[in-house]
Design an enzyme around this catalytic site. Structure first.
Site, PDB file in Angstrom:
ATOM      1  N   ASP A 114     -15.769 -23.207 -18.321  1.00  0.00           N
ATOM      2  CA  ASP A 114     -15.228 -25.419 -17.906  1.00  0.00           C
ATOM      3  C   ASP A 114     -16.166 -26.069 -18.055  1.00  0.00           C
ATOM      4  O   ASP A 114     -16.895 -27.238 -18.095  1.00  0.00           O
ATOM      5  CB  ASP A 114     -14.841 -25.229 -16.265  1.00  0.00           C
ATOM      6  CG  ASP A 114     -13.803 -24.810 -15.718  1.00  0.00           C
ATOM      7  OD1 ASP A 114     -13.085 -25.272 -15.610  1.00  0.00           O
ATOM      8  OD2 ASP A 114     -14.021 -23.177 -15.853  1.00  0.00           O
ATOM      9  N   HIS A 135     -11.117 -22.569 -10.217  1.00  0.00           N
ATOM     10  CA  HIS A 135     -11.852 -22.729 -11.539  1.00  0.00           C
ATOM     11  C   HIS A 135     -10.295 -23.459 -12.149  1.00  0.00           C
ATOM     12  O   HIS A 135      -9.040 -22.609 -11.714  1.00  0.00           O
ATOM     13  CB  HIS A 135     -11.611 -21.563 -12.250  1.00  0.00           C
ATOM     14  CG  HIS A 135     -11.246 -21.187 -13.984  1.00  0.00           C
ATOM     15  ND1 HIS A 135     -11.652 -22.146 -14.980  1.00  0.00           N
ATOM     16  CD2 HIS A 135     -10.448 -20.730 -15.051  1.00  0.00           C
ATOM     17  CE1 HIS A 135     -11.281 -21.726 -16.376  1.00  0.00           C
ATOM     18  NE2 HIS A 135      -9.704 -20.700 -15.586  1.00  0.00           N
ATOM     19  N   ARG A 160       2.554 -20.549  -9.439  1.00  0.00           N
ATOM     20  CA  ARG A 160       1.505 -20.323  -9.169  1.00  0.00           C
ATOM     21  C   ARG A 160       1.274 -19.505  -8.032  1.00  0.00           C
ATOM     22  O   ARG A 160       0.941 -17.863  -8.861  1.00  0.00           O
ATOM     23  CB  ARG A 160       0.402 -21.113  -9.071  1.00  0.00           C
ATOM     24  CG  ARG A 160      -0.369 -21.504 -10.551  1.00  0.00           C
ATOM     25  CD  ARG A 160      -0.866 -22.959 -10.210  1.00  0.00           C
ATOM     26  NE  ARG A 160      -2.640 -22.388  -9.905  1.00  0.00           N
ATOM     27  CZ  ARG A 160      -3.561 -22.543 -10.274  1.00  0.00           C
ATOM     28  NH1 ARG A 160      -4.159 -23.831 -10.358  1.00  0.00           N
ATOM     29  NH2 ARG A 160      -4.381 -21.727  -9.919  1.00  0.00           N
ATOM     30  N   ARG A 218     -17.214 -26.631 -21.238  1.00  0.00           N
ATOM     31  CA  ARG A 218     -16.520 -27.285 -22.580  1.00  0.00           C
ATOM     32  C   ARG A 218     -17.031 -29.059 -21.784  1.00  0.00           C
ATOM     33  O   ARG A 218     -17.305 -30.000 -22.851  1.00  0.00           O
ATOM     34  CB  ARG A 218     -14.923 -27.416 -21.979  1.00  0.00           C
ATOM     35  CG  ARG A 218     -14.698 -26.277 -22.234  1.00  0.00           C
ATOM     36  CD  ARG A 218     -13.185 -25.948 -21.476  1.00  0.00           C
ATOM     37  NE  ARG A 218     -12.527 -25.296 -21.890  1.00  0.00           N
ATOM     38  CZ  ARG A 218     -11.609 -23.877 -21.321  1.00  0.00           C
ATOM     39  NH1 ARG A 218     -11.399 -24.121 -19.970  1.00  0.00           N
ATOM     40  NH2 ARG A 218     -10.902 -23.467 -21.728  1.00  0.00           N
TER      41      ARG A 218
HETATM   42  P1  6V0 Z   1      -2.166 -11.774 -22.618  1.00  0.00           P
HETATM   43  O1  6V0 Z   1      -2.816 -12.634 -24.153  1.00  0.00           O
HETATM   44  O2  6V0 Z   1      -0.754 -11.558 -22.571  1.00  0.00           O
HETATM   45  O3  6V0 Z   1      -2.816 -10.065 -22.409  1.00  0.00           O
HETATM   46  C1  6V0 Z   1      -2.700  -9.093 -21.391  1.00  0.00           C
HETATM   47  C2  6V0 Z   1      -3.296  -7.965 -21.343  1.00  0.00           C
HETATM   48  O4  6V0 Z   1      -3.065  -7.597 -20.148  1.00  0.00           O
HETATM   49  C3  6V0 Z   1      -1.971  -7.339 -22.797  1.00  0.00           C
HETATM   50  O5  6V0 Z   1      -2.107  -7.054 -23.532  1.00  0.00           O
HETATM   51  C4  6V0 Z   1      -1.357  -6.427 -21.409  1.00  0.00           C
HETATM   52  O6  6V0 Z   1      -0.518  -5.612 -21.987  1.00  0.00           O
HETATM   53  C5  6V0 Z   1      -2.664  -6.119 -20.596  1.00  0.00           C
HETATM   54  N1  6V0 Z   1      -1.638  -5.965 -19.217  1.00  0.00           N
HETATM   55  C6  6V0 Z   1      -0.863  -6.315 -18.524  1.00  0.00           C
HETATM   56  N2  6V0 Z   1      -0.542  -5.380 -16.896  1.00  0.00           N
HETATM   57  C7  6V0 Z   1      -1.595  -4.815 -17.595  1.00  0.00           C
HETATM   58  C8  6V0 Z   1      -1.674  -3.266 -16.593  1.00  0.00           C
HETATM   59  N3  6V0 Z   1      -1.244  -2.658 -15.586  1.00  0.00           N
HETATM   60  N4  6V0 Z   1      -3.003  -2.334 -17.263  1.00  0.00           N
HETATM   61  C9  6V0 Z   1      -3.456  -2.750 -18.342  1.00  0.00           C
HETATM   62  N5  6V0 Z   1      -3.235  -4.002 -18.753  1.00  0.00           N
HETATM   63  C10 6V0 Z   1      -2.209  -4.194 -18.337  1.00  0.00           C
HETATM   64  O7  6V0 Z   1      -3.201 -12.383 -22.098  1.00  0.00           O
HETATM   65  P2  6V0 Z   1      -4.780 -13.490 -22.633  1.00  0.00           P
HETATM   66  O8  6V0 Z   1      -5.458 -12.183 -22.993  1.00  0.00           O
HETATM   67  O9  6V0 Z   1      -4.318 -14.394 -22.896  1.00  0.00           O
HETATM   68  O10 6V0 Z   1      -5.007 -13.537 -21.212  1.00  0.00           O
HETATM   69  C11 6V0 Z   1      -5.587 -13.063 -19.837  1.00  0.00           C
HETATM   70  C12 6V0 Z   1      -5.740 -13.470 -18.416  1.00  0.00           C
HETATM   71  O11 6V0 Z   1      -6.886 -14.611 -19.208  1.00  0.00           O
HETATM   72  C13 6V0 Z   1      -4.735 -14.617 -18.070  1.00  0.00           C
HETATM   73  O12 6V0 Z   1      -4.642 -14.208 -16.549  1.00  0.00           O
HETATM   74  C14 6V0 Z   1      -5.071 -15.845 -19.193  1.00  0.00           C
HETATM   75  O13 6V0 Z   1      -5.099 -16.656 -18.032  1.00  0.00           O
HETATM   76  C15 6V0 Z   1      -6.783 -15.234 -18.085  1.00  0.00           C
HETATM   77  N6  6V0 Z   1      -7.495 -16.319 -19.623  1.00  0.00           N
HETATM   78  C16 6V0 Z   1      -8.796 -16.446 -18.127  1.00  0.00           C
HETATM   79  C17 6V0 Z   1      -9.873 -17.556 -18.586  1.00  0.00           C
HETATM   80  C18 6V0 Z   1     -11.201 -17.919 -17.664  1.00  0.00           C
HETATM   81  O14 6V0 Z   1     -11.913 -18.690 -17.896  1.00  0.00           O
HETATM   82  N7  6V0 Z   1     -10.688 -17.941 -16.629  1.00  0.00           N
HETATM   83  C19 6V0 Z   1      -9.869 -18.050 -19.885  1.00  0.00           C
HETATM   84  C20 6V0 Z   1      -9.274 -18.006 -20.758  1.00  0.00           C
HETATM   85  C21 6V0 Z   1      -7.676 -16.924 -20.340  1.00  0.00           C
END
Ligand code: 6V0
Length: 333
Positions: A166, A193, A106, A169
């Site tokens: 959370d 979280h 992590r 949920r």
């Molecule tokens: P994903 O589907 O991989 O989307 C991430 C996006 O970020 C992609 O489209 C990438 O192209 C884009 N990206 C990467 N680098 C850059 C950059 N430098 N500039 C702009 N865009 C960039 O991931 P997903 O959407 O599933 O999750 C996104 C994040 O949200 C992750 O870190 C998860 O762990 C987090 N979440 C947090 C939650 C919370 O409760 N806080 C809940 C769910 C997911």
């Protein structure tokens, strides 16, 4: 003005653009798009600007949303890899992030995301110096601290979605257990979280009735184990959904859109979100960000609520703070 319409005799200038509500979403992955589409369908913004590092994916998502215009409130949808597109936002939501590689620690993931944030937060803050930032990317607590540092924004204008999800949920599982509407269940999960989050059992109420004291007063035997199991189910639920469908999206989409509504419409509602926790509930030792029940409004974080916490719950919270501070101390920010 097109040949299609004949203008009326009107000498008023057009409305200034600052009368419009603008929300920017950085990262158009599963989470960013669920948030954007919920904000769109709930009519919370006049303009939504999308930013991502992948231009094709970005344009595809923009067009796909634009093509729904005939069924939605009128909202301008723009997208660019350039942060100029976000200029003048009221609210900026950051969901961009690297994905955890198999076997990656992590801390390593965190360091990669800090490197991303160095490219994201400064231009975002520069384009919208008066905006409020909501961080969603994980690990959300430490990244909210990172965003606060990199933006230079006052602390009331930087928050993380934290345990808002959370807690929802948690409310769902309690509601399901009691067979009532989750909106009538008041319950908070605070702290980190993730794995070290703290369920505040002593403050749960259903329709205004404090649950624990109600059960005790009526001598209804309740199993501490059942309560523990519910909390464990909350902690495990992200892993479960990711294991089953590969990512989480709908619930985080609704939960962040809910925060956006409270902030943009100055609803003064209390949400458990990531805030600077130093000095609250015995949390000390540094500038640690974690989730506490916070009063939110048009200025962002207005106050932290003085919710009832048992000594045991406060101790767990302080432990949660130590875990986060340890991670933070390894960043050299
Ligand atoms: P994903 O589907 O991989 O989307 C991430 C996006 O970020 C992609 O489209 C990438 O192209 C884009 N990206 C990467 N680098 C850059 C950059 N430098 N500039 C702009 N865009 C960039 O991931 P997903 O959407 O599933 O999750 C996104 C994040 O949200 C992750 O870190 C998860 O762990 C987090 N979440 C947090 C939650 C919370 O409760 N806080 C809940 C769910 C997911």
């Amino acid at each position: 003005t097109s040949a299609f319409f004949k203008p009326i005799h009107n000498s008023d200038p057009p409305l200034p653009s600052n009368r419009r509500t603008k929300v920017s979403v950085v990262g158009v992955g599963n989470v960013g798009m669920a948030i954007a589409q919920t904000i769109l369908t709930q009519d919370l913004a006049d303009e939504i600007a999308l930013v991502d590092a992948k231009p094709d994916k970005l344009r595809g998502e923009m067009l796909d949303l634009q093509h729904a215009a005939a069924f939605l409130p009128r909202t301008k949808i723009t997208a660019s890899v350039d942060y100029e597109v976000t200029a003048g936002s009221d609210l900026c939501i950051v969901t961009a992030g690297a994905r955890q590689n198999p076997g990656e620690s992590r801390l390593n993931l965190l360091q990669r995301n800090v490197a991303l944030f160095r490219h994201i937060i400064p231009p975002l803050a520069k384009a919208s110096p008066d905006s409020i930032l909501i961080i969603v990317s994980n690990p959300v607590d430490v990244l909210t601290y990172v965003a606060w540092k990199l933006s230079g924004f006052p602390v009331n204008r930087v928050l993380g979605s934290g345990t808002n999800l959370d807690s929802s949920r948690f409310r769902f599982l309690i509601a399901d257990h009691l067979d009532v509407n989750a909106q009538d269940v008041q319950a908070f999960i605070v702290g980190e979280h993730g794995d070290s989050s703290v369920a505040l059992w002593s403050s749960i109420s259903v329709g205004g009735i404090p649950v624990l004291s109600f059960l005790e007063k009526n001598q209804i035997a309740y199993e501490k184990q059942t309560l523990e199991d519910i909390h464990q189910a909350v902690v495990g639920s992200a892993y479960e959904v990711i294991g089953l469908k590969g990512y989480t999206s709908w619930a985080i989409g609704y939960s962040v859109a809910n925060l956006a509504r409270t902030i943009l419409r100055d609803q003064r509602k209390i949400h458990p979100v990531t805030v600077l926790a130093r000095g609250f509930y015995g949390v000390d030792g540094g500038d640690v960000f974690l989730s506490l029940p916070a009063l939110l409004g048009r200025n962002g974080v207005v106050a932290v609520t003085n919710v009832h916490m048992t000594d045991e719950e406060a101790e767990k919270l302080q432990k949660s703070a130590k875990t986060i501070l340890e991670m933070q101390s390894q960043l050299g920010l």
